[in-house]
Design an enzyme around this catalytic site. Structure first.
Site, PDB file in Angstrom:
ATOM      1  N   GLU A  85     -22.865  17.130  37.836  1.00 55.70           N
ATOM      2  CA  GLU A  85     -22.938  16.488  39.202  1.00 55.70           C
ATOM      3  C   GLU A  85     -23.079  17.950  39.941  1.00 55.70           C
ATOM      4  O   GLU A  85     -23.663  17.699  41.250  1.00 55.70           O
ATOM      5  CB  GLU A  85     -21.513  15.865  39.702  1.00 55.70           C
ATOM      6  CG  GLU A  85     -21.794  14.209  39.316  1.00 55.70           C
ATOM      7  CD  GLU A  85     -22.696  13.515  40.037  1.00 55.70           C
ATOM      8  OE1 GLU A  85     -22.962  13.524  41.255  1.00 55.70           O
ATOM      9  OE2 GLU A  85     -23.605  12.932  39.433  1.00 55.70           O
ATOM     10  N   TYR A 121     -17.224   8.356  37.109  1.00 54.64           N
ATOM     11  CA  TYR A 121     -16.846   6.931  36.876  1.00 54.64           C
ATOM     12  C   TYR A 121     -15.924   6.829  35.422  1.00 54.64           C
ATOM     13  O   TYR A 121     -15.095   6.220  35.182  1.00 54.64           O
ATOM     14  CB  TYR A 121     -18.012   5.926  36.605  1.00 54.64           C
ATOM     15  CG  TYR A 121     -18.647   5.326  37.821  1.00 54.64           C
ATOM     16  CD1 TYR A 121     -18.161   5.806  39.212  1.00 54.64           C
ATOM     17  CD2 TYR A 121     -19.517   4.296  37.906  1.00 54.64           C
ATOM     18  CE1 TYR A 121     -18.667   5.327  40.530  1.00 54.64           C
ATOM     19  CE2 TYR A 121     -20.050   3.765  38.955  1.00 54.64           C
ATOM     20  CZ  TYR A 121     -19.601   4.253  40.288  1.00 54.64           C
ATOM     21  OH  TYR A 121     -20.027   3.753  41.332  1.00 54.64           O
ATOM     22  N   GLY A 122     -16.461   7.687  34.647  1.00 49.85           N
ATOM     23  CA  GLY A 122     -15.897   7.686  33.380  1.00 49.85           C
ATOM     24  C   GLY A 122     -14.511   7.946  32.964  1.00 49.85           C
ATOM     25  O   GLY A 122     -13.817   7.828  32.144  1.00 49.85           O
ATOM     26  N   CYS A 174     -26.242   3.660  34.105  1.00 51.15           N
ATOM     27  CA  CYS A 174     -25.065   4.245  33.807  1.00 51.15           C
ATOM     28  C   CYS A 174     -24.249   3.735  32.408  1.00 51.15           C
ATOM     29  O   CYS A 174     -24.103   2.349  32.822  1.00 51.15           O
ATOM     30  CB  CYS A 174     -24.160   4.222  35.073  1.00 51.15           C
ATOM     31  SG  CYS A 174     -22.454   4.756  34.700  1.00 51.15           S
ATOM     32  N   ASN A 175     -24.141   4.110  31.488  1.00 49.56           N
ATOM     33  CA  ASN A 175     -23.417   3.630  30.353  1.00 49.56           C
ATOM     34  C   ASN A 175     -22.183   2.955  30.752  1.00 49.56           C
ATOM     35  O   ASN A 175     -21.843   2.140  30.250  1.00 49.56           O
ATOM     36  CB  ASN A 175     -23.324   4.641  29.244  1.00 49.56           C
ATOM     37  CG  ASN A 175     -24.644   4.951  28.537  1.00 49.56           C
ATOM     38  OD1 ASN A 175     -25.094   4.567  27.535  1.00 49.56           O
ATOM     39  ND2 ASN A 175     -25.295   5.997  29.186  1.00 49.56           N
ATOM     40  N   THR A 176     -21.498   3.919  31.406  1.00 45.01           N
ATOM     41  CA  THR A 176     -19.940   3.437  31.961  1.00 45.01           C
ATOM     42  C   THR A 176     -19.877   2.341  32.794  1.00 45.01           C
ATOM     43  O   THR A 176     -19.039   1.311  32.480  1.00 45.01           O
ATOM     44  CB  THR A 176     -19.360   4.626  32.683  1.00 45.01           C
ATOM     45  OG1 THR A 176     -19.476   6.149  32.078  1.00 45.01           O
ATOM     46  CG2 THR A 176     -18.067   4.419  32.875  1.00 45.01           C
ATOM     47  N   CYS A 229     -24.317   9.015  27.517  1.00 45.92           N
ATOM     48  CA  CYS A 229     -24.093   9.050  29.198  1.00 45.92           C
ATOM     49  C   CYS A 229     -25.458   9.723  30.024  1.00 45.92           C
ATOM     50  O   CYS A 229     -25.953  10.735  29.476  1.00 45.92           O
ATOM     51  CB  CYS A 229     -22.955  10.124  29.546  1.00 45.92           C
ATOM     52  SG  CYS A 229     -22.676  10.674  31.225  1.00 45.92           S
ATOM     53  N   THR A 230     -25.729   9.039  31.055  1.00 46.86           N
ATOM     54  CA  THR A 230     -27.037   9.304  31.456  1.00 46.86           C
ATOM     55  C   THR A 230     -27.160  10.610  32.245  1.00 46.86           C
ATOM     56  O   THR A 230     -28.320  11.028  32.550  1.00 46.86           O
ATOM     57  CB  THR A 230     -27.435   8.131  32.467  1.00 46.86           C
ATOM     58  OG1 THR A 230     -26.400   8.034  33.498  1.00 46.86           O
ATOM     59  CG2 THR A 230     -27.723   6.905  31.726  1.00 46.86           C
ATOM     60  N   HIS A 231     -25.880  11.274  32.354  1.00 43.29           N
ATOM     61  CA  HIS A 231     -25.902  12.579  32.897  1.00 43.29           C
ATOM     62  C   HIS A 231     -26.430  13.889  31.764  1.00 43.29           C
ATOM     63  O   HIS A 231     -27.060  14.678  32.189  1.00 43.29           O
ATOM     64  CB  HIS A 231     -24.483  13.145  33.425  1.00 43.29           C
ATOM     65  CG  HIS A 231     -24.360  12.675  34.689  1.00 43.29           C
ATOM     66  ND1 HIS A 231     -24.143  11.293  34.772  1.00 43.29           N
ATOM     67  CD2 HIS A 231     -23.794  13.375  35.794  1.00 43.29           C
ATOM     68  CE1 HIS A 231     -23.515  11.050  36.176  1.00 43.29           C
ATOM     69  NE2 HIS A 231     -23.615  12.250  36.984  1.00 43.29           N
ATOM     70  N   ASP A 289     -26.307   4.653  39.674  1.00 38.26           N
ATOM     71  CA  ASP A 289     -25.307   5.253  38.724  1.00 38.26           C
ATOM     72  C   ASP A 289     -24.101   5.946  39.499  1.00 38.26           C
ATOM     73  O   ASP A 289     -24.252   5.904  40.658  1.00 38.26           O
ATOM     74  CB  ASP A 289     -26.387   6.583  38.005  1.00 38.26           C
ATOM     75  CG  ASP A 289     -25.274   7.378  37.059  1.00 38.26           C
ATOM     76  OD1 ASP A 289     -24.568   6.788  36.414  1.00 38.26           O
ATOM     77  OD2 ASP A 289     -25.214   8.687  37.109  1.00 38.26           O
ATOM     78  N   SER A 290     -23.378   6.402  38.747  1.00 34.17           N
ATOM     79  CA  SER A 290     -22.149   7.258  39.496  1.00 34.17           C
ATOM     80  C   SER A 290     -22.822   8.499  40.542  1.00 34.17           C
ATOM     81  O   SER A 290     -21.810   8.825  41.207  1.00 34.17           O
ATOM     82  CB  SER A 290     -20.889   7.676  38.635  1.00 34.17           C
ATOM     83  OG  SER A 290     -21.785   8.717  37.782  1.00 34.17           O
TER      84      SER A 290
HETATM   85  N1  DGL Z   1     -23.687   8.522  34.017  1.00 37.14           N
HETATM   86  C1  DGL Z   1     -22.811   7.822  33.553  1.00 37.14           C
HETATM   87  C2  DGL Z   1     -22.798   7.223  32.329  1.00 37.14           C
HETATM   88  O1  DGL Z   1     -23.925   6.925  31.741  1.00 37.14           O
HETATM   89  C3  DGL Z   1     -21.430   7.886  34.112  1.00 37.14           C
HETATM   90  C4  DGL Z   1     -20.715   9.440  34.208  1.00 37.14           C
HETATM   91  C5  DGL Z   1     -19.736   9.410  34.923  1.00 37.14           C
HETATM   92  O2  DGL Z   1     -19.471   9.268  36.280  1.00 37.14           O
HETATM   93  O3  DGL Z   1     -18.473   9.531  34.343  1.00 37.14           O
HETATM   94  O4  DGL Z   1     -21.875   6.938  31.712  1.00 37.14           O
END
Ligand code: DGL
Length: 265
Positions: free
Chosen positions: A156, A46-47, A77-79, A187-189, A14-15
């Site tokens: 984060e 990443y997003g 990570c969805n992104t 988003c997995t966060h 993931d990011s």
């Molecule tokens: N955890 C990530 C996701 O599921 C990315 C979050 C990010 O880095 O912007 O999209």
């Protein structure tokens, strides 16, 4: 399939810390597998990058995980799944690569004609993969997709119990308070702050992609005859592009804390 391959690890990335919410579901589903978790915290979020940047970063991480002997990859990570999933599968046709996507389908099916709020990164909401999901499910409920700029970056940092985090959530989605029937954490966060999101939006059902991804990983490992036959726990190792002991300790805390925890994390 050779023993060494069957006993190889599963690479998860993931990011940053977000994919740890998926990792928890993977370990619950497949406790006898061993997992290498790579968080690209040095480059998060990443997003808010370009698609090309996320593809390049994802490529580099997959190369590292394969070099470390991983037999399968989970893009937690969805992104990164939206930006790089299809391309990575083309580049590594012999490796199972499993991605995550916003759990819009189960939310729409459970909500029926109601209002579904999707929280995700700006890139996830913008890219074609999400538009395809909307084409399929968007007409069966009133779907409100909100790009949550800044939220993954704030998670984060840890300090999940601090007031500024709830204030940020309020500024992003507070206008939907008590107006939606379910929420998709795209988003997995975000599962790590589900209680703070509930504090803003109210008690409604929440959906994320962790469990579905874990079941999909199991299916793919079985299909490819890669399931580890061991009966003892496989374990997890953490790696981060921010290679400091403080960062790795933070990853461990997220992993052990459990999604949804608040207090003074
Ligand atoms: N955890 C990530 C996701 O599921 C990315 C979050 C990010 O880095 O912007 O999209």
């Amino acid at each position: 399939m050779g023993d060494s391959q069957v006993c190889g690890s599963i690479g998860v990335f993931d990011s940053g810390v977000g994919g740890i919410s998926v990792l928890q579901a993977l370990v619950r589903e497949l406790p006898c597998e061993s997992f290498l978790y790579y968080g690209d915290s040095a480059h998060a979020p990443y997003g808010e990058k370009t698609t090309e940047e996320v593809l390049e970063l994802s490529r580099g991480i997959v190369a590292k995980l394969l070099e470390a002997g991983c037999k399968a990859i989970v893009i937690a990570c969805n992104t990164a799944t939206s930006a790089a999933g299809e391309q990575l599968r083309l580049e590594h046709p012999n490796i199972p690569i499993i991605g995550v996507e916003p759990a819009l389908k189960p939310a729409v099916l459970a909500t029926r004609d109601g209002d579904v709020l999707v929280m995700a990164t700006p890139m996830t909401v913008r890219l074609e993969k999400f538009q395809r999901l909307m084409d399929e499910w968007g007409s069966k409920a009133r779907v409100h997709a909100v790009p949550c700029e800044g939220l993954a970056a704030r998670i984060e940092q840890g300090r999940l119990g601090d007031a500024d985090l709830t204030e940020l959530i309020d500024s992003l989605v507070g206008r939907y308070a008590n107006r939606v029937d379910s929420v998709v954490l795209g988003c997995t966060h975000y599962p790590f702050v589900v209680n703070q999101i509930k504090a803003v939006l109210g008690e409604v059902p929440f959906f994320d992609g962790g469990e579905g991804t874990a079941r999909q990983l199991r299916r793919r490992l079985v299909e490819c005859e890669l399931l580890n036959p061991n009966e003892h726990e496989g374990g997890v190792q953490f790696f981060s592009s921010k290679a400091t002991s403080a960062e790795l300790a933070l990853y461990e805390r997220f992993f052990n804390y459990g999604a949804g925890g608040v207090s003074n994390f």
